[in-house]
Design a protein around this motif. Structure first.
Motif: not given
Length: 606
Positions: A226-239
């Motif tokens: 879940l950490g990797v999934g949400f981390g990828l989600c946040i990075l995609s939202a920011l960049f």
């Protein structure tokens, strides 16, 4: 004398083990990447590069250092007793049986599972070597032939359900909207979350045998995934979201890829003054793309075919045509000989284009064309001279021909042929979505495809090298290998490299039938197919049931195809042929391996 015999058998077994690894790359790995290439998310050459990087990284960095020598426990480890020679011979015959069957199937563009072929060959060898009673025919804790047949039936169906659910979610959330582009942009982090979580679980349970992540507590696995999934989600939202917003919504054709690092600041970037009058600069993901070269070739083909005798056009309004087809251009019916000639003409046009290119492949194709064999037997002087000139060119062409093969044209098929008309009907039932929308899901699909290669390199390469490791242990130690043997790093590296070579040089033969000849592909569909297959593999891995990645991706492809709303959006003839080849793998591969073992064991000796 015994050592010499061991060495002789080990050398032959090694050749067949490497041939089986080559076929694994040309068949299984090609099938795994067929979805991404067919969807045009990556080109075939890009797929080669990415596959090589992630296969080798998975195998060498975190790959299994131990491998099952007797695949899935089909033959009990104590069945051979203390006879290392019989066990070494059994392993060699198992590799030979699997390699011969998969090689024939790959040559004829019939997809089968290399793992299932090896298991079936081992079963046949077990019957010949230790008897029918010693082979595990039942369930055997998920490791017997009964479990294999269960996986053959269950995995494609379950994968189809998951693939359909994911694509249905994309379809309802994005494709069915009046203005789907903004919806695709702003919901993309959610699908990155799903892809990141699934891919991380794939690495944990299938791609990290050496790290032992699958042995960690449940809370640890959940936190990591879940950490990797949400981390990828946040990075995609920011960049990612600001970047694609400027690219597909604002239609900023001056945007450069490196500008993605600016993140939210891109929202303040004004679009070019003429942006409203131009289309967003994204690739064209349509399966059928006509250009001037294709049009001229098509015209030339039609003129050539029109000159062939005995071609009778079918009337548009005849009983052979439905009401919806009335008014269409007349359909031309070819004889078998004419259709074979069309195939040869298409191949010749492709080869003629290759001969015009600079570089090693162009030289090789020109050399082969200029030095064709002439009349007379092979031992005639002019033919012997031609063969000497052709040999180096044949090696170069064999290594490089696949890298220049036109996968998409081969998948569509010859226009007006039975298969070509069938695929046109299948494509007509699939809605075509905007390229701006499909572009967003191409990034998700690349992530899932690369993860699949990483997991394959870390886990399945260990399976492919298992029999070879068993042969090496029996040969080097002079005693039967254990059910689990250490795999030297050099064996892992060689096996992974041969798998990549098989994919690069001959993978096109499977990819041309495993993509758009099943149903219509696009990035949003392809990413759903790959995620549906990954979820199914994870579930089966948890219950230790044998399952083929290729069967899962095929089932998922059919499931997504049915989301078009009709059974006619799937090429059921091709699906039936695939299922038939899966079923026939067990008896045929087992028969080949068993016959080779029976002949070898019962050969007169002194």
């Amino acid at each position: 004398m015994v050592l010499d015999a061991y060495t002789y058998v080990f050398a032959i077994g090694t050749c067949f083990a490497l041939l089986e690894a080559y076929n694994n790359g040309a068949n299984d790995v090609a099938n795994a990447w067929a979805t991404s290439v067919s969807s045009r998310s990556v080109t075939y050459r890009q797929a080669m590069i990415l596959c090589t990087i992630f296969e080798l990284t998975g195998a060498l960095a975190v790959g299994a250092r131990t491998a099952s020598t007797i695949k899935n426990g089909i033959i009990p480890s104590n069945a051979f007793g203390d006879n290392a020679g019989v066990q070494l011979l059994a392993f060699a015959c198992s590799s030979a049986g699997a390699a011969i069957w998969v090689m024939w199937c790959t040559r004829n563009s019939a997809h089968v599972s290399s793992t299932y072929s090896l298991v079936s060959s081992i079963a046949g060898v077990g019957v010949a070597a230790v008897g029918v009673s010693k082979v595990q025919w039942g369930w055997a804790d998920g490791q017997g032939l009964g479990a294999i047949f269960a996986g053959l039936c269950m995995a494609p169906f379950i994968s189809a359900c998951f693939g359909a659910i994911i694509f249905g979610l994309i379809k309802v959330t994005v494709h069915m909207r009046k203005n789907p582009v903004p919806w695709a942009v702003y919901t993309s982090p959610f699908f990155f979350l799903i892809a990141g979580t699934i891919c991380t679980l794939s690495i944990v349970y299938k791609g990290s045998p050496n790290l032992g992540l699958d042995k960690k507590p449940a809370w640890f696995i959940a936190s990591v995934t879940l950490g990797v999934g949400f981390g990828l989600c946040i990075l995609s939202a920011l960049f990612f979201v600001p970047y694609v917003y400027c690219k597909v919504v604002n239609k900023d054709y001056t945007l450069k890829p490196w500008m993605i690092i600016r993140g939210p600041l891109l929202y303040k970037r004004p679009p070019p003054p003429d942006a409203a009058n131009v289309k967003a600069k994204v690739p064209n993901y349509a399966v059928i793309q006509e250009d001037s070269q294709t049009d001229s070739d098509s015209d030339a083909t039609e003129k050539k075919v029109a000159a062939v005798d005995d071609i009778t056009p079918v009337a548009p309004g005849s009983s052979a045509n439905s009401d919806s087809e009335k008014g269409a251009a007349p359909s031309i019916e070819y004889t078998y000989e004419q259709y074979q000639q069309l195939l040869k003409d298409a191949e010749e046009r492709h080869n003629a284009n290759l001969r015009k290119q600079p570089g090693p492949l162009g030289w090789a194709m020109r050399t082969l064309h200029k030095n064709r064999l002439q009349a007379g037997s092979i031992h005639e002087t002019h033919n012997l001279i031609a063969m000497v000139k052709r040999l180096p060119a044949m090696v170069v062409a064999g290594l490089l021909y696949g890298t220049h093969y036109d996968i998409h044209t081969a998948q569509v098929g010859i226009h007006n042929s039975p298969e070509g008309r069938r695929m046109e009907r299948v494509y007509s039932y699939a809605p075509k979505y905007a390229n701006e929308v499909e572009h967003l899901y191409s990034f998700v699909q690349i992530i899932t495809a690369c993860t699949a290669s990483f997991a394959h390199g870390a886990n399945d390469v260990g399976n492919a090298v298992g029999v070879w490791a068993g042969m090496y242990a029996a040969w080097s130690k002079g005693k039967p290998s254990a059910s689990k043997e250490e795999v030297p790093m050099w064996q892992l590296g060689i096996t992974a490299a041969v798998i990549c070579i098989g994919f690069i040089t001959y993978g096109y033969n499977i990819m041309r039938v495993m993509g758009n000849k099943l149903t219509y592909h696009s990035p949003s569909r392809g990413s759903s197919m790959e995620m549906g297959a990954a979820i199914t593999i994870l579930i089966f891995s948890q219950y230790k049931l044998p399952v083929s990645t290729s069967m899962c991706i095929t089932g998922s492809t059919v499931g997504v195809g049915l989301c078009n709303g009709t059974f006619k959006a799937v090429n059921w003839k091709r699906v039936g042929l695939l299922f038939f080849s899966w079923v026939m793998t067990v008896p045929i591969a087992g028969l080949i391996g068993g016959c080779l073992m029976g002949l070898a064991v019962n050969t007169p000796h002194w």
